[in-house]
Design a protein around this motif. Sequence first.
Motif, PDB file in Angstrom:
ATOM      1  N   GLY A  53      66.907  48.287  42.114  1.00  0.00           N
ATOM      2  CA  GLY A  53      66.917  49.575  42.128  1.00  0.00           C
ATOM      3  C   GLY A  53      66.267  50.401  43.182  1.00  0.00           C
ATOM      4  O   GLY A  53      67.027  51.089  44.035  1.00  0.00           O
ATOM      5  N   LEU A  96      66.111  58.822  35.216  1.00  0.00           N
ATOM      6  CA  LEU A  96      67.469  58.600  34.627  1.00  0.00           C
ATOM      7  C   LEU A  96      68.320  59.753  34.707  1.00  0.00           C
ATOM      8  O   LEU A  96      69.548  59.734  34.521  1.00  0.00           O
ATOM      9  N   GLY A 117      74.109  56.015  41.494  1.00  0.00           N
ATOM     10  CA  GLY A 117      74.100  56.104  40.076  1.00  0.00           C
ATOM     11  C   GLY A 117      73.290  54.970  39.669  1.00  0.00           C
ATOM     12  O   GLY A 117      72.415  55.033  38.847  1.00  0.00           O
ATOM     13  N   ILE A 118      73.854  53.762  40.018  1.00  0.00           N
ATOM     14  CA  ILE A 118      73.311  52.504  39.496  1.00  0.00           C
ATOM     15  C   ILE A 118      71.953  52.240  39.882  1.00  0.00           C
ATOM     16  O   ILE A 118      70.990  51.802  39.223  1.00  0.00           O
ATOM     17  N   SER A 173      69.605  54.287  37.731  1.00  0.00           N
ATOM     18  CA  SER A 173      69.684  53.656  36.408  1.00  0.00           C
ATOM     19  C   SER A 173      68.829  52.672  36.077  1.00  0.00           C
ATOM     20  O   SER A 173      68.104  52.322  35.473  1.00  0.00           O
ATOM     21  N   LEU A 174      69.000  51.685  37.476  1.00  0.00           N
ATOM     22  CA  LEU A 174      68.154  50.493  37.543  1.00  0.00           C
ATOM     23  C   LEU A 174      66.672  50.677  37.213  1.00  0.00           C
ATOM     24  O   LEU A 174      65.982  50.147  36.640  1.00  0.00           O
ATOM     25  N   TYR A 220      65.653  52.586  33.570  1.00  0.00           N
ATOM     26  CA  TYR A 220      65.698  51.681  32.715  1.00  0.00           C
ATOM     27  C   TYR A 220      64.496  50.631  32.913  1.00  0.00           C
ATOM     28  O   TYR A 220      64.013  50.280  31.745  1.00  0.00           O
ATOM     29  N   PRO A 230      73.748  52.015  32.002  1.00  0.00           N
ATOM     30  CA  PRO A 230      73.878  53.120  33.059  1.00  0.00           C
ATOM     31  C   PRO A 230      75.286  53.373  33.324  1.00  0.00           C
ATOM     32  O   PRO A 230      75.360  54.687  34.019  1.00  0.00           O
ATOM     33  N   SER A 231      76.204  52.859  32.929  1.00  0.00           N
ATOM     34  CA  SER A 231      77.732  53.328  33.218  1.00  0.00           C
ATOM     35  C   SER A 231      78.037  54.951  32.602  1.00  0.00           C
ATOM     36  O   SER A 231      78.841  55.386  33.304  1.00  0.00           O
ATOM     37  N   ALA A 252      76.348  57.451  33.090  1.00  0.00           N
ATOM     38  CA  ALA A 252      75.789  58.371  34.207  1.00  0.00           C
ATOM     39  C   ALA A 252      77.098  59.031  34.734  1.00  0.00           C
ATOM     40  O   ALA A 252      76.884  60.503  34.967  1.00  0.00           O
ATOM     41  N   ALA A 262      76.059  53.818  26.471  1.00  0.00           N
ATOM     42  CA  ALA A 262      75.005  54.844  26.528  1.00  0.00           C
ATOM     43  C   ALA A 262      74.690  54.839  24.996  1.00  0.00           C
ATOM     44  O   ALA A 262      73.500  54.829  24.233  1.00  0.00           O
TER      45      ALA A 262
END
Lengths: 445, 361
Positions: free
Chosen positions: A20, A367, A424-425, A428-429, A432, B173-174, B176, B236
Amino acid sequence: MRKRFTKLADLRRYPALAAGIAVIGIFVCVSIYTLIAMPYNEAIRLWRGGVGVWDDNPQNAAPVWFDLFTRDRLPRTIIVSSTDSGTKTEEQIGDGAKLLQIMLPFQYPYDGFPDELKLFIQATYEGGPPAATLSWRTPDGRTIVLQENRLIKRSDVYYISQDQDLRARLSAMSPQVGLFVDSANQEKSLKGDYELLLTAEVPQGCELNAKLVVYGRIHGVAGTDNRRRDLMVALLWGAPIALIFGVAAAVGTALATFVLSATGTWLGGKVDTAFQWLTQVNLIIPLLPVLIMVGYLYDRSIWTMLGLVIALNIFGASMLTNRAMFLQAKESPYIEAAQAYGAGNSRIIFRYLMPRIAPTLLPQFVLVVPSFVFLEATLAVLGLGDPLLPTWGKVLDGAVADGALLKGYYYWFLEPALLLMLLGIGFSLIGYSLDRIFNPRLRTV
Amino acid sequence: MRQTISRLGKFTLVRLVFLICAVIIAVYLTVMVANMGGELDRIRKAEIREQVAMQVYMNPAYRQLPPEELQALVDGLVQDEEKRLGMDQPFFPKRSFQYLWRALTLELGFAEQMTSDAGSQQVRLIILERLPTTLLLFGTANLFLFFVPLLAALFLSRRYGSFLDKATIALAPSSAAPGWFYGLFLILIFASIFRVLPWGGLVDAPVPETTLAYAGSVLKHMVLPATAVVLSSLFANIYSWRTFFLIYSSDDYVELARAKGLSSRSIEMRYVLRPTLPPILTNFLLVLITMWMGQIVLETVFQWPGLGRAFYLAIQLTDTPVIIGITVIYGYLLAVTVFALDFVYALVDPRVRVGPAERRA
């Protein structure tokens, strides 16, 4: 706290976190490069510059790396001008007149046919416009007359591929096909040396310059859109804008909510009640419709939207979760101890309450970033993108509005969409992973 | 007992007043924003004047009149028109509060420019006409989004750390990305490349004649938008609900139940699901309410003729009565749900008691 940060440094234990950070790092580097290499005004000129800036770009051209995946060599744009690789000869023919010849030779090594052909002519003259004859020479030695006695205006554009008369003479093939076709095989283009010849009898003092553009089917690293704009401009500039919008909105709302809920919970009484009221009212105000209304009725600049997003999110649902956590922390013995030795309100809020809850909420800060980045894209798709700046959302909007999916210009849609997803990924990585580091209760379950 | 009832009554009353006030404030804000704080009046007045002047000057019957009389005629007609629309009163405070009152009493009135497909200008009919399509699409998608993640989360919480569990976490995360974003990908794959499903819209054209064929056609058009909605929050939901289950299934009373030797199924139903239901229910109901607004962008991308698109169209046309009408109903629905949730909590989770906690002995 320190113990937690030493854990954070141990990235090998959290490959997702490392990945990330790498993704976001790349986006940050690209953003910095873009802001230096293509300053704001330059970006606006390249994106909104009007006809002059994009004249020589092909329309809806795919990225050049498409070439790697096709067996054929896809045509690229060729530009020949009388001021560089072309030749210009003048011959006196008496009566104060001269015979002017412009030759624009070029090599065509590609399979398939160009997208479009245009000839730009600049002329300086007094009195009536000069007449010129335009002809075309193919590698196999044929000569095709394009137009005879064309009256040249001061700034003339001859749209060769739209010449209906020429089309009729080329046995109903479009000129960009008919002029390049291999007479032995009608499916294929003839490779080799072509030439466009312009001859005109003009009075002394008359000057002509010509530029031939053979538009290709691939252009640049990212391709072009329906208005001939290089998509790379928007893809590059989209990065800093997405980062700034997403991070600013996330940090702005999270910090404000955090401070306000800490203050409200600690002070209690009227302040707390007022905040709860605001939260309830805010819950009933729908975010996106208000943004759309303000965008249509007042102002749609990206900074207005950013401010509004922050303002409407401060008293959002996260106020409730923050409050619940602070209520718990408020009862802790160490707070009572602090009070006993006479710590003031602000000291307790900022030095005792907030540091205790911050790690639990940190993952949430990260997030929510992608959801704000996508919010910008959502607004852009509704036609409420920033009026000036190129963003990923605006490229998406352009692609959707022009029917890129219908017409098969998939790169136009996929490029901004994949960048949005990648960003976005990345967040998110990180989010999380931080959640697992700071809220370790789940690891022991 | 009497004390309990009076406490309950007081709590209910305070809560009700609180929510009603919240609705009033939210609707008034909408009235102000949708009218640009009264600024819209100036634009409308200019429009009225232009229209009236155009009509008068184009009318051959008035061509003979001297300019002053013509001007006087225009002024008079403009005044009549403004009076008809109620614009002779100042926007603030009088008219804005009138709008507010009418909105709150659900007297939604007439749209300024929009009409329903049947041709009516009544805001109520415009809303009622669009409502079924929105409910159909988002109702289906959200039912799916409630039950599938619930079962999946229960299943995964039993297999904590398994490959499936890890895969689901990796996919979380998908969510988002919003639904319309997935929608565009689905259109690209299934409509553009494979050409197996329609691009958008509600039914085929020409409209199928039999009811069965009609339903089939609507169903076919619904697949892509509904899948897009589901994709945008499926993982989610599973992730966060799984986390809830994991947290609650390590509580002491669950351990005790396990020690007593109860079957894992009855532990799940009676000890884990019951306390975790309130947050899940809240989450689901709030999503259900936002459904009222439809998803503006998703409906636009798929050309789905629902409330979201109507709302977006109303904003584009600055059709204030429609904007206010849709918002006020949304406000009411949300308030009623929040109010009802307080009681549902108490029913589902025996540890939650309605009313201020300190008073409880």
